[in-house]
Write an enzyme that holds these catalytic residues in place. Structure first.
Site, PDB file in Angstrom:
ATOM      1  CG  ASP A  51      17.320 101.185  23.027  1.00 25.34           C
ATOM      2  OD1 ASP A  51      18.109 100.232  22.912  1.00 25.34           O
ATOM      3  OD2 ASP A  51      16.771 101.741  22.052  1.00 25.34           O
ATOM      4  CD  GLU A 120      18.498 100.826  17.589  1.00 25.81           C
ATOM      5  OE1 GLU A 120      17.595 100.546  16.771  1.00 25.81           O
ATOM      6  OE2 GLU A 120      18.563 100.328  18.721  1.00 25.81           O
ATOM      7  CD  GLU A 187      21.783  93.983  17.749  1.00 24.98           C
ATOM      8  OE1 GLU A 187      21.060  93.177  18.368  1.00 24.98           O
ATOM      9  OE2 GLU A 187      21.769  95.207  17.955  1.00 24.98           O
TER      10      GLU A 187
END
Length: 272
Positions: A51, A120, A187
């Site tokens: 995204d 996520e 991340e």
């Protein structure tokens, strides 16, 4: 240098085998068929339709405006360019607000070529992961800095610093695997913590700003090519096209650097 060739398409069992063998996994984003073909032919194992397209393709300030329709369109484009790599696709903001909603969006993506769905966060997302896995849908759990949470986090900041935060992230990683996640993406996590998580879990970890101790690496293609996205350049980015050459050559250089352990270097990682 010869073009990379892989005799077998990447599958979920192949990911597990790579973890067991200590083979580094190479991942990059793509948003159209043309770049997907280049990635597929030049050493990329997993292609991610992220995204992130909201920022690097559509020009938004975050990933929040991206819709399921956008993801379906770009996934269909990328799928036409991929033959060997596994195609991983993001569920966009709030598409995973409930298990049923996530299943509807994931099904639409699988129908146009997705092979794994990336979600996520943790918390209630564990229920979503289990729900999809029970319905035979492979899931990648994205932990650490989760861009869809940018408003709550107050910006794009390193996550997991300090003993308490690090312990919480390790627990989230274990919980995601217990829920059925096939892959973890970490991340903006301190490299020491990411290495610990990689040891903790039985599934492969893919890092972005998480150090060389992960089982593989991912970058946004536009960052790897030094393209101006209109946003500050993250510390973990390296421009593989900085000294000239072709896009294919830059992708090969990145893939080789991941496999030989020269990327990411210390300058591309965060500490506790």
């Amino acid at each position: 240098m010869s073009i990379y060739t892989n005799s077998k398409p990447w599958t979920v069992p192949a990911l597990a085998e790579a973890k067991r063998n200590g083979s580094k996994i190479v991942m990059l984003t793509a948003y159209d068929a043309g770049f997907a073909r280049i990635l597929d032919a030049n050493g990329v194992d997993l292609v991610l339709v992220g995204d992130s397209l909201g920022m690097v393709v559509q020009g938004h300030d975050s990933t929040l405006p991206v819709s399921v329709h956008d993801m379906v369109y770009h996934t269909a484009c990328v799928a036409r360019g991929v033959r060997q790599a596994m195609l991983v696709v993001d569920l966009p903001f709030q598409a995973d607000a409930s298990p049923e909603r996530a299943l509807e969006a994931a099904t639409a993506l699988l129908r146009v070529g997705a092979q794994m769905i990336k979600i996520e966060g943790a918390g209630h997302k564990l229920e979503v992961i289990s729900y999809l896995v029970e319905r035979e849908i492979p899931v990648c759990s994205h932990l650490g800095l989760t861009p869809q949470s940018v408003l709550r986090l107050g910006g794009y900041k390193v996550q997991g610093r300090g003993e308490e935060a690090g312990g919480r992230l390790r627990a989230e990683a274990r919980a995601a695997v217990e829920a059925g996640a096939t892959l973890l993406l970490l991340e903006c996590v301190p490299s020491q913590l990411a290495a610990q998580i990689t040891t903790d879990v039985s599934v492969p970890t893919i890092g972005i700003g998480a150090g060389a101790g992960c089982d593989g690496q991912v970058l946004v293609l536009h960052d790897l090519l030094g393209l101006d996205s209109g946003h500050p350049r993250p510390k973990f980015v390296k421009d593989f096209l900085a000294h000239g050459g072709s896009v294919a050559g830059a992708v090969r250089a990145y893939a080789n650097a991941v496999r030989d352990g020269s990327f990411p270097d210390v300058e591309h990682t965060y500490t506790s």
